[in-house]
Design an enzyme around this catalytic site. Structure first.
Site, mmCIF file in Angstrom:
data_model
loop_
_atom_site.group_PDB
_atom_site.id
_atom_site.type_symbol
_atom_site.label_atom_id
_atom_site.label_comp_id
_atom_site.label_asym_id
_atom_site.label_seq_id
_atom_site.Cartn_x
_atom_site.Cartn_y
_atom_site.Cartn_z
ATOM 1 N N GLY A 1 179.700 61.401 36.550
ATOM 2 C CA GLY A 1 179.774 62.770 37.057
ATOM 3 C C GLY A 1 178.990 62.805 38.338
ATOM 4 N N GLN B 1 174.643 66.976 45.106
ATOM 5 C CA GLN B 1 173.757 65.816 44.932
ATOM 6 C C GLN B 1 174.081 65.050 46.513
ATOM 7 O OE1 GLN B 1 175.294 64.699 40.761
ATOM 8 N NE2 GLN B 1 173.353 63.439 41.203
ATOM 9 N N CYS C 1 170.893 60.007 35.951
ATOM 10 C CA CYS C 1 171.299 60.590 36.791
ATOM 11 C C CYS C 1 171.304 59.874 38.314
ATOM 12 C CB CYS C 1 170.646 61.966 37.130
ATOM 13 S SG CYS C 1 171.034 62.896 38.320
ATOM 14 N N LEU C 2 172.212 60.141 38.992
ATOM 15 C CA LEU C 2 172.167 59.274 40.361
ATOM 16 C C LEU C 2 171.121 59.786 41.225
ATOM 17 C CD1 LEU C 2 176.131 59.068 41.218
ATOM 18 C CD2 LEU C 2 174.728 57.588 39.797
ATOM 19 N N HIS D 1 175.070 68.493 32.091
ATOM 20 C CA HIS D 1 174.344 68.053 33.295
ATOM 21 C C HIS D 1 174.849 68.264 34.590
ATOM 22 C CE1 HIS D 1 172.116 64.404 34.533
ATOM 23 N NE2 HIS D 1 172.968 64.724 35.684
ATOM 24 N N GLU D 2 176.207 68.613 34.836
ATOM 25 C CA GLU D 2 176.564 68.899 36.140
ATOM 26 C C GLU D 2 176.225 70.301 36.492
ATOM 27 O OE1 GLU D 2 177.135 66.220 37.932
ATOM 28 O OE2 GLU D 2 177.241 64.821 36.616
ATOM 29 N N HIS E 1 172.952 70.652 37.598
ATOM 30 C CA HIS E 1 172.988 70.346 39.121
ATOM 31 C C HIS E 1 173.221 71.631 39.968
ATOM 32 C CE1 HIS E 1 171.883 66.360 39.445
ATOM 33 N NE2 HIS E 1 172.733 65.819 38.246
HETATM 34 NI NI NI Z 1 173.008 64.069 37.434
#
Ligand code: NI
Length: 166
Positions: A48, A53, A102-103, A144-145, A148
């Site tokens: 995701g 991001q 997480c990226l 989680h998204e 963000h």
């Molecule tokens: Ni993330």
């Protein structure tokens, strides 16, 4: 096009993303953003990603995974799902812990407690309203998204870091 992923410490990740306007649905600009997000996510093996991001503070995320993802096991499949202006509410009193990564938080994974089941609604890129309920891996990634979009990174939700006792 693969974009740079902002990483923890970058203040832009802490901003609250703005809702997508009606006039932005079904536009080439939105489609290009989604393509960039997907290219970027796939290049990093993510499941995701939120627009913030890659530096675009709009309430847009994509989720896409299959059971072959080496980072997570037994997660089932989720075809590319575009999530715009989501609303998510818990349908579980109890929180469960699950290891998240997480990226934007390289090389760290930690147990994060979240409700297992959620009720959600969001729009896809054409402006179609999608509603549903999930207590699967999708619900975890969705929460989680949405975090963000509200400027929250998963370490901010970790109750106890395993810090060395002194
Ligand atoms: Ni993330």
């Amino acid at each position: 096009m693969i974009k740079e992923v902002l990483t923890i410490g970058d203040a832009r990740l802490l901003q609250t993303s703005l809702p997508v306007n009606l006039s932005e649905f079904n536009t080439e600009k939105l489609q290009l953003l989604i393509t960039d997000m997907r290219d970027t996510m796939k290049s990093r093996g993510g499941v995701g990603i939120s627009a913030v991001q890659i530096g675009i503070a709009k309430r847009i995320a994509i989720i896409e995974f299959d059971g072959n993802n080496p980072r997570y096991r037994d997660i089932g499949d989720c075809p590319l799902t575009v999530i715009i202006n989501p609303l998510v509410e818990s349908i579980d009193d109890e929180l469960i812990e699950y290891p998240e990564g997480c990226l934007s938080v390289p090389e760290i994974r930690a147990l994060v407690a979240r409700p297992k089941g959620v009720r959600y609604s969001f729009y896809d890129q054409t402006g179609r309203l999608i509603k549903g309920v999930s207590d699967q891996f999708f619900a975890r990634v969705l929460q989680h998204e949405v975090d963000h979009m509200d400027g929250i990174l998963f370490p901010m939700r970790v109750k106890q870091m395993n810090r060395k006792e002194i």
